[in-house]
Enzyme design. Structure first.
Site: not given
Length: 500
Positions: A75, A177, A210
């Site tokens: 990321e 995300k 993440c």
């Protein structure tokens, strides 16, 4: 129902799985914009990003030489972080939706303007004949067809985005995300995206980023669909003693019975390190220590293809697990089932949460500590322990975590305390000398429990035995540690209570 499975089932799967593939992840020391709050021109943004893309090119070549069929970058690895909504504008590219159109940026570079990064990544995958996943910022105009009424005030969407390319350079997946972590420059997508892509060598992969791994959507949603292989670019800030990068990413792999390809950013100032190729029965990982040089690290491993497995299949595979552990005696059963501990307890904060603790003082024994009606039980025997040097405690917490994120937990953990005072229990520790044989267990009100054993100098241990029995009881048995115990943990996520 997601469930822990006895490792014996995993071993059977390993022996019977003739198909495998070679995966690679790269932990990247990102070359950062020194002043990310100041907007830059597209030209200057490209000059900056090219420095990171040049490293990507080198690592893709190295991975290909080692036979990698899929390569994952972290990321923020191309552009960096700490931008504002306006200062990131020069770094944005509009990424077409592969579910709506087929596009190979390498062979069709003229179809879209301002897609230089997409073109380079596409050609990188094509040149080295591997599937490639990278993370980059995406610009989408408003209104969008999915939610025209929810446009940001400036009339544009900005997303933290994974892109996946096939080995011939075709853009095969785009994922925005869902769970942002203090990311001022990005928007939460107006509609949940559960994104997968297929490969000829390993079947289906799911995409997450993440902070997503701590939440039901889209991570658990993918697993419920039967996706057994998750691609996980991350910029993970380590948080001991429960949420170090390799510790939790490995724990999720074990608890969900999936493979996780975890590529982290390397940044010592932000405590970012720890990448791995985790399967339910193996772990190839790297975790830098305090004195290690701040540099990138490529990991390559051959891993078995995990067949798609529905939730019902997982439940069925655990039905033969004994409902009573062979390591419990009558006394420990009574202690474990009691709503109140018979040992002196104290409260100390671990990961900002008020854990109930009991000290692990005796040479061997059975301990129980409860937080309300949630009780954690430890049966243990010290193999090496100097109480004048190291203090240990058994902790339990059941409640809503509200610092730097909001999520409901039931956690049972044995930890080394930072000092010799009880008040230091729950603080960060990276080294330990004490070793014990143990069984850690608790009865959870959730199906989602993630086990981990972390020892001296950030080394992962494969638990000797994991059990899930009827009624929510989960047990983890382990002996013959390779180093001093830092944390042994059963980390339960109460996803259904996150919004209460």
């Amino acid at each position: 129902m997601l469930a822990l499975v006895l490792l014996v089932f995993c071993l059977v799967e390993t022996d019977s799985a003739v198909d495998s593939y070679v995966a690679a992840v790269y932990e990247h020391r990102v070359i950062l914009n020194p002043d990310p709050g100041v907007p830059v021109s597209r030209r200057d943004a490209l000059i900056h990003m090219q420095k990171n893309l040049d490293i990507y090119e080198e690592q893709a070549a190295r991975a290909a030489l080692q036979g990698a069929q899929i390569l994952v970058f972290p990321e923020d690895g191309i552009h960096g972080f700490n931008f504002t909504r306006s200062s990131i504008s020069g770094y944005l590219e509009t990424i077409p939706d592969p579910e709506q159109e087929s596009w190979n940026p390498c062979t069709e570079p003229g179809r879209y303007n301002n897609t230089e990064v997409l073109q380079q990544l596409s050609c990188m995958a094509r040149r080295h004949n591997l599937y490639l996943v990278a993370n980059m910022p995406d610009l989408q105009p408003c209104p969008m067809k999915t939610a025209p009424s929810s446009c940001p005030p400036d009339g544009r969407w900005q997303f933290n985005t994974n892109v996946a390319f096939s080995s011939d350079g075709l853009l095969v997946a785009r994922y925005h995300k869902q769970n942002l972590y203090f990311e001022e420059s990005f928007d939460t997508p107006p509609k949940l995206e559960v994104i997968t892509f297929d490969t000829p060598f390993a079947g289906k992969f799911g995409l997450i980023i993440c902070f997503d791994i701590l939440f039901h959507d889209p991570t658990v949603a993918l697993v419920k669909m039967g996706v057994r292989q998750l691609i996980f670019p991350t910029a993970w800030m380590n948080a001991l003693p429960l949420l170090d990068s390799i510790q939790f990413h490995r724990a999720f792999s074990l608890g969900a019975n999936v493979t996780v390809l975890s590529a982290n950013t390397r940044n010592d100032r932000l405590i970012m390190t720890g990448s791995g190729i985790f399967t339910p029965f193996s772990a190839t990982f790297h975790h830098a220590l305090k004195d290690d040089p701040e540099e990138g690290r490529l990991l390559v491993a051959r891993v078995p293809v995990l067949d798609p497995m529905g939730v019902d299949d997982v439940a069925e595979s655990t039905s033969s697990v004994p409902t009573e552990s062979a390591y419990r005696d009558k006394e420990s059963c009574a202690a474990s089932s009691s709503p109140h501990s018979s040992y002196p307890t104290f409260t100390a904060f671990m990961m900002h949460d008020p854990f109930k603790f009991v000290l692990i003082n005796e040479t061997e024994g059975n301990l129980t500590v409860c937080d309300g009606t949630f009780c954690c039980h430890l049966q243990y025997k010290w193999i090496a322990h100097d109480e004048r040097k190291e203090l240990y405690a058994l902790g339990a917490f059941a409640g809503l975590h509200t610092v730097n994120g909001r999520y409901a937990l039931q956690v049972c953990a044995a930890v080394r305390c930072a000092g010799l005072e009880a008040s230091s229990c729950g603080q960060e520790v990276e080294e330990a000398e004490s070793e014990m044989d143990f069984m850690l267990e608790a009865t959870f009100q959730t199906e989602y429990v993630y086990p981990s054993v972390l020892v001296n100098r950030m080394v992962l241990e494969q638990p000797e035995k994991l059990e899930k029995a009827a009624g929510g009881r989960v047990a983890m048995k382990h002996s013959k540690l390779s180093g001093g115990l830092i944390t042994a943990c059963l980390y339960g996520r109460m996803y259904h209570l996150d919004n209460e």
